[in-house]
Write an enzyme that holds these catalytic residues in place. Structure first.
Site, mmCIF file in Angstrom:
data_model
loop_
_atom_site.group_PDB
_atom_site.id
_atom_site.type_symbol
_atom_site.label_atom_id
_atom_site.label_comp_id
_atom_site.label_asym_id
_atom_site.label_seq_id
_atom_site.Cartn_x
_atom_site.Cartn_y
_atom_site.Cartn_z
ATOM 1 C CG ASP A 136 -2.125 0.982 0.955
ATOM 2 O OD1 ASP A 136 -2.535 1.186 -0.028
ATOM 3 O OD2 ASP A 136 -2.409 1.480 1.879
ATOM 4 C CG HIS A 143 -4.839 10.821 3.119
ATOM 5 N ND1 HIS A 143 -5.735 10.799 3.930
ATOM 6 C CD2 HIS A 143 -3.760 9.811 3.272
ATOM 7 C CE1 HIS A 143 -5.513 9.771 4.786
ATOM 8 N NE2 HIS A 143 -4.164 9.208 4.395
ATOM 9 C CD GLU A 212 -6.183 4.930 5.055
ATOM 10 O OE1 GLU A 212 -5.726 5.823 5.861
ATOM 11 O OE2 GLU A 212 -5.382 4.278 4.113
ATOM 12 C CD GLU A 214 -5.431 3.188 0.007
ATOM 13 O OE1 GLU A 214 -4.709 2.523 -0.907
ATOM 14 O OE2 GLU A 214 -5.322 3.022 1.281
ATOM 15 C CG ASP A 246 -5.395 0.681 3.915
ATOM 16 O OD1 ASP A 246 -5.429 -0.959 4.577
ATOM 17 O OD2 ASP A 246 -4.730 1.270 4.053
ATOM 18 N NE ARG A 250 -7.331 6.815 9.742
ATOM 19 C CZ ARG A 250 -6.516 6.613 8.669
ATOM 20 N NH1 ARG A 250 -5.531 6.384 8.695
ATOM 21 N NH2 ARG A 250 -7.477 6.993 7.515
ATOM 22 C CD GLN A 253 -2.527 4.552 10.711
ATOM 23 O OE1 GLN A 253 -3.382 4.764 10.682
ATOM 24 N NE2 GLN A 253 -1.561 5.126 9.646
ATOM 25 C CE LYS A 266 -3.228 2.432 7.433
ATOM 26 N NZ LYS A 266 -4.051 3.165 6.560
ATOM 27 C CB THR A 270 -7.359 -4.465 2.302
ATOM 28 O OG1 THR A 270 -6.439 -4.013 3.508
ATOM 29 C CG2 THR A 270 -7.442 -3.664 1.199
ATOM 30 C CD GLU A 379 -7.855 12.900 4.405
ATOM 31 O OE1 GLU A 379 -7.218 13.945 3.572
ATOM 32 O OE2 GLU A 379 -8.311 11.886 3.951
#
Length: 436
Positions: A136, A143, A212, A214, A246, A250, A253, A266, A270, A379
């Site tokens: 990834d 972002h 996410e 993507e 993905d 958070r 992470q 992560k 996915t 975000e």
């Protein structure tokens, strides 16, 4: 792109127009063995049945290889190379064209139509590839800047290396799942009081679960270990694209990513869309990537300044409320990337790393410059400081149990010639009750 007339009824506004012809893996209740198919309108053309019924009679180049259509993944077909992928796609387009030069292949062959043309509502889609490795990347400039702004402030939002190389990390191939597969809320170590001098984590279920938005690209050509793929040939190694979510924990992470980057935050899931849109189908929609004001090293310089795709991307959130409120919370575009997939692939192999057919490359989250264009809740909520408004008066900072996230993507404006990806959907299941 203008529409090409077809003798076959393709619903107006379908992502799977005659201009597309995406590949995937299907099974049915009456034939449970997974095999290769393409999507056309609201149907799937079973290529194993089509080949068995002599549907490829007029395409001699595929004759020695027709067994690939009976395989449970696209790996063998992908390994045949892009010229053959293009030939098969073009042939299928010709078979469905109103003025088809080979009507006996399907148009006038009602028996083969019955055997091979299946309503999408009657098929089960599977992972399109057997994925050996998944990497990834982090090449959505907006972002990356937004995340850096949240955690490090404007002066240090982007790391010094960001505009010099496609930043990436190795993901977990075994937990890549096809659209519609539920995602279990994970557990992990979480720092509940980041400002405390004595930083001691707690073990908890994730409280900041995120999506996410993507794109993902599948590799079709192997390179020998020790032999990098030059940028001028990197595109030959790419089969096609999918939507990719993905999922991210958070809070896990935030505690684990220093010093070696994402790990458990992560690796739990996915999600990808089931139909792979060939790079040939996306060629008309190439546009310039975001301008890079850094001096890019020669091995990453592309001759074609149009290297990313004008893909209209959207995220819809259906909440866990009894009313099942659904809101579009993101609209953005695939053009918001700093690096292209060929650049990602070349950089991935520059050390001599050997890629294989079926390897998956993720783009990283794709965000525009406004909140409504952000491809993650991290975000949009500024890491939980503000709320995202959902229809029906609901609000979110991060995902709740029962929430369902759907990514969509489509190229073009002609309702009869769209090139789209369908949907990439996942629903959040509650965390397990652990006794340790």
């Amino acid at each position: 792109m203008s529409a090409r007339p077809s003798w076959f009824s393709i619903p107006r506004g379908s992502h799977f127009s005659l201009a597309n012809i995406p590949f995937g893996i299907i099974s049915t209740a009456s034939s449970t063995t997974p095999r290769v198919a393409v999507a056309i309108g609201d149907h799937a053309l079973d290529l194993a049945a089509f080949a068995a019924g002599n549907g490829f009679a007029a395409l001699s180049t595929i004759h020695p290889h027709q067994a690939v259509f009976s395989q449970p993944s696209l790996n063998a077909f992908a390994a045949l190379g892009r010229p053959l992928h293009s030939a098969v796609r073009s042939y299928i387009q010709a078979v469905f064209a109103a003025d088809t030069p080979c009507p006996e292949a399907l148009k006038t062959n009602s028996a083969l139509q019955k055997q091979s043309l299946l309503p999408l509502t009657d098929v089960q889609c599977h992972l399109p590839f057997k994925i050996g490795d998944y990497t990834d990347f982090f090449v959505g400039l907006n972002h990356a800047y937004n995340c850096g702004l949240i955690f490090r402030g404007p002066a240090n939002a982007l790391q010094p290396n960001y505009k010099h190389l496609p930043v990436g990390y190795h993901g977990r191939a075994s937990s890549v799942v096809v659209s519609g597969t539920p995602i279990r809320r994970p557990h992990g170590q979480i720092l509940t009081n980041p400002s405390a001098e004595n930083k001691v984590p707690t073990f908890s279920q994730c409280k900041k679960l995120d999506f996410e938005l993507e794109l993902g690209a599948f590799v079709c050509r192997a390179n020998n270990r020790g032999e990098p793929v030059p940028i001028g040939k990197a595109e030959e190694s790419l089969f096609g694209l999918v939507l990719l979510n993905d999922w991210s924990a958070r809070d896990v992470q935030a505690w684990e990513y220093v010093p070696l980057g994402p790990f458990n935050a992560k690796n739990f899931g996915t999600t990808i869309s089931p139909w792979v849109v060939l790079t040939d189908a996306l060629e008309p929609f190439k546009v310039k990537a975001i301008e890079n004001d850094a001096q890019v090293l020669p091995y990453l310089r592309e001759k074609d300044e149009k290297s990313v795709y004008d893909i209209q991307l959207q995220v819809d959130l259906k909440t866990s409320a009894q009313s099942g409120n659904t809101s579009t919370i993101t609209k953005t575009n695939g053009r918001h990337l700093l690096w292209s997939f060929p650049q990602m692939l070349t950089h991935h192999t520059i050390t001599g790393c050997n890629l294989q057919p079926g390897d998956l490359l993720g783009s990283g989250t794709i965000s525009g410059t406004s909140l409504s264009e952000c491809g993650s809740l991290l975000e949009q909520s500024e890491n939980g400081k503000t709320t995202v408004h959902i229809s029906g008066g609901e609000e979110r900072t991060f995902l709740q149990d029962g929430d369902e996230v759907t990514l969509t993507g489509v190229c073009g404006s002609d309702e009869e010639a769209l090139v789209g990806f369908g949907q990439c959907t996942g629903k959040i299941e509650p965390a397990l009750t652990l006794d340790f």
